[in-house]
Design an enzyme around this catalytic site. Sequence first.
Site, PDB file in Angstrom:
ATOM      1  N   GLU A 291     -34.259  -1.292  -4.334  1.00 14.92           N
ATOM      2  CA  GLU A 291     -33.703  -0.719  -3.106  1.00 14.92           C
ATOM      3  C   GLU A 291     -33.737   0.808  -3.110  1.00 14.92           C
ATOM      4  OE1 GLU A 291     -30.290  -4.133  -2.313  1.00 14.92           O
ATOM      5  OE2 GLU A 291     -29.822  -2.417  -3.572  1.00 14.92           O
ATOM      6  N   CYS A 362     -15.714  26.145  10.676  1.00 11.72           N
ATOM      7  CA  CYS A 362     -14.519  26.904  10.288  1.00 11.72           C
ATOM      8  C   CYS A 362     -13.979  26.334   8.995  1.00 11.72           C
ATOM      9  CB  CYS A 362     -13.485  26.816  11.394  1.00 11.72           C
ATOM     10  SG  CYS A 362     -14.100  27.540  12.890  1.00 11.72           S
TER      11      CYS A 362
HETATM   12  N1  LLP Z   1     -28.669   0.079  -3.335  1.00 11.24           N
HETATM   13  C1  LLP Z   1     -27.325   0.182  -3.398  1.00 11.24           C
HETATM   14  C2  LLP Z   1     -26.524  -1.007  -3.591  1.00 11.24           C
HETATM   15  C3  LLP Z   1     -26.725   1.443  -3.265  1.00 11.24           C
HETATM   16  O1  LLP Z   1     -25.412   1.556  -3.333  1.00 11.24           O
HETATM   17  C4  LLP Z   1     -27.533   2.587  -3.053  1.00 11.24           C
HETATM   18  C5  LLP Z   1     -26.942   3.916  -2.872  1.00 11.24           C
HETATM   19  C6  LLP Z   1     -28.927   2.409  -2.981  1.00 11.24           C
HETATM   20  C7  LLP Z   1     -29.463   1.138  -3.145  1.00 11.24           C
HETATM   21  C8  LLP Z   1     -29.883   3.545  -2.740  1.00 11.24           C
HETATM   22  O2  LLP Z   1     -29.805   4.498  -3.754  1.00 11.24           O
HETATM   23  P1  LLP Z   1     -30.844   5.733  -3.779  1.00 11.24           P
HETATM   24  O3  LLP Z   1     -32.197   5.179  -4.089  1.00 11.24           O
HETATM   25  O4  LLP Z   1     -30.791   6.369  -2.440  1.00 11.24           O
HETATM   26  O5  LLP Z   1     -30.316   6.626  -4.843  1.00 11.24           O
HETATM   27  N2  LLP Z   1     -24.505  10.093  -0.608  1.00 11.24           N
HETATM   28  C9  LLP Z   1     -24.971  10.260  -1.971  1.00 11.24           C
HETATM   29  C10 LLP Z   1     -25.746   9.061  -2.468  1.00 11.24           C
HETATM   30  C11 LLP Z   1     -24.952   7.776  -2.398  1.00 11.24           C
HETATM   31  C12 LLP Z   1     -25.739   6.585  -2.862  1.00 11.24           C
HETATM   32  C13 LLP Z   1     -25.003   5.335  -2.571  1.00 11.24           C
HETATM   33  N3  LLP Z   1     -25.689   4.130  -2.871  1.00 11.24           N
HETATM   34  C14 LLP Z   1     -25.819  11.530  -2.023  1.00 11.24           C
HETATM   35  O6  LLP Z   1     -25.983  12.182  -1.008  1.00 11.24           O
HETATM   36  O7  LLP Z   1     -26.303  11.898  -3.092  1.00 11.24           O
END
Ligand code: LLP
Length: 432
Positions: A291, A362
């Site tokens: 994913e 702000c």
């Molecule tokens: N699968 C699951 C179950 C997840 O919880 C996540 C991300 C992904 C896949 C995708 O992960 P990626 O490949 O994008 O790392 N807002 C944070 C990142 C939060 C990720 C949450 N879960 C940031 O801006 O760094």
Amino acid sequence: MFVSENLDVNAQGHLTAGGIDTVELAEKYGTPLYVMDEELIRKTLRRFHDSMNKYYNGMGEVHYASKAFSCMEMCRIVASEGDGLDAVSIGELYTAVKAGFPMEKVGFHGNNKSDEELAYALEVGVGHIIVDNIPELHRLERIAGEKGVKPQIMFRIKPGIEAHTHDKIMTGQIDSKFGFALETGEAFEAVKEAVACENVEFYGVHCHIGSQIFDIEPFEAAAKVMLGFIAKIKNELGYEVKGLNLGGGFGIKYLNDHDPAPFETYLERVSSVVKSECEKLGIAQPRMFIEPGRSIAAPAGITLYTVGARKEIPGIRTYVSIDGGMCDNPRYILYQSEYEAVVANKANEERNEKVTIAGRCCESGDLIGENMPLQHAESGDIIAVLATGAYNYSMSSNYNRLQKPAVVFINNGESRIAVKRESLDDIIKNDV
Ligand code: LLP
């Protein structure tokens, strides 16, 4: 030269993305502006699914984690590449449905799904529901029974491995709001219950060990733990688990000294661990799911801003203020995330100043970054912040009643609006 491969400088000294002059994009669509490179998104998706085919004999699926960046156009692009989707809310599901996404290729996540969300997921026929906890299993069993359907489910497991960019911690993962713990036996007890359920089919197990991970070892370690669990289920319950979802989390280059492992190498090594462990444990090779979110969306995106004020505070720092900030990119205020920035109309000049790029909210913490190397920026210049395609638009807000920027997709030298800039009427549309 820049963190993302689709960026360059043209003869006018302007930054280009996918061959398009970003200064012209800023003029045409206004700022702040999110720009997403369709070609790079497609290329990255192909790198993932081609490697899955090559190293795991086509027995796998890439599900783009739409929380990183979701809009109907993105769903259409993922669908046209033949990949699946990870959705975590009724809103992400609805976006996919409206985009005509093949819902049987969607995995529905969430640590606290509502009855309404579960019912909707069943109505639109998602491929898998990734169940997070026992009360959810009971609710799903009831709702599926009422609807006369039998969804395939996976369990979200805490494998006891937590990976950050550089370290790997084998304990402590029990303290997470996501999923079932392995160490305590909670996960195994839950599986026993699930295989006995009448209205759900227990299909697989899922884990996600973190985000922005540069190393491959934690993924290999997690795969081993999960396969051990699959073997335990087979040996003790006589039940064959068919699916193994290893989540996302692959790191990308935000700064030039970042050095994430190539996705191909990740898939090669993890596939090889899965195959050899299956052989060792005497279990059938499961269908493998991954994913990736950030790794697909982030490098394809940049954000364009116009510089307003410049404040030089002698001996302290220089603030360069832009017309966006934490509302369109909350990652510095939340995580002190670092980004590369360029003055798009002076991209051929040296970045010989170090400045703080400040947002317009702000809030003194509303910054894009501190100590950022930048060309000399003045009022009217266009600043491009790079690799902002993930967790920027998707985490944007209307704080200070600011309108969310437009999202423009670029491809083959052309640009088109994928999400319109919010209007003032959008700001008050739900006010009564
Ligand atoms: N699968 C699951 C179950 C997840 O919880 C996540 C991300 C992904 C896949 C995708 O992960 P990626 O490949 O994008 O790392 N807002 C944070 C990142 C939060 C990720 C949450 N879960 C940031 O801006 O760094």
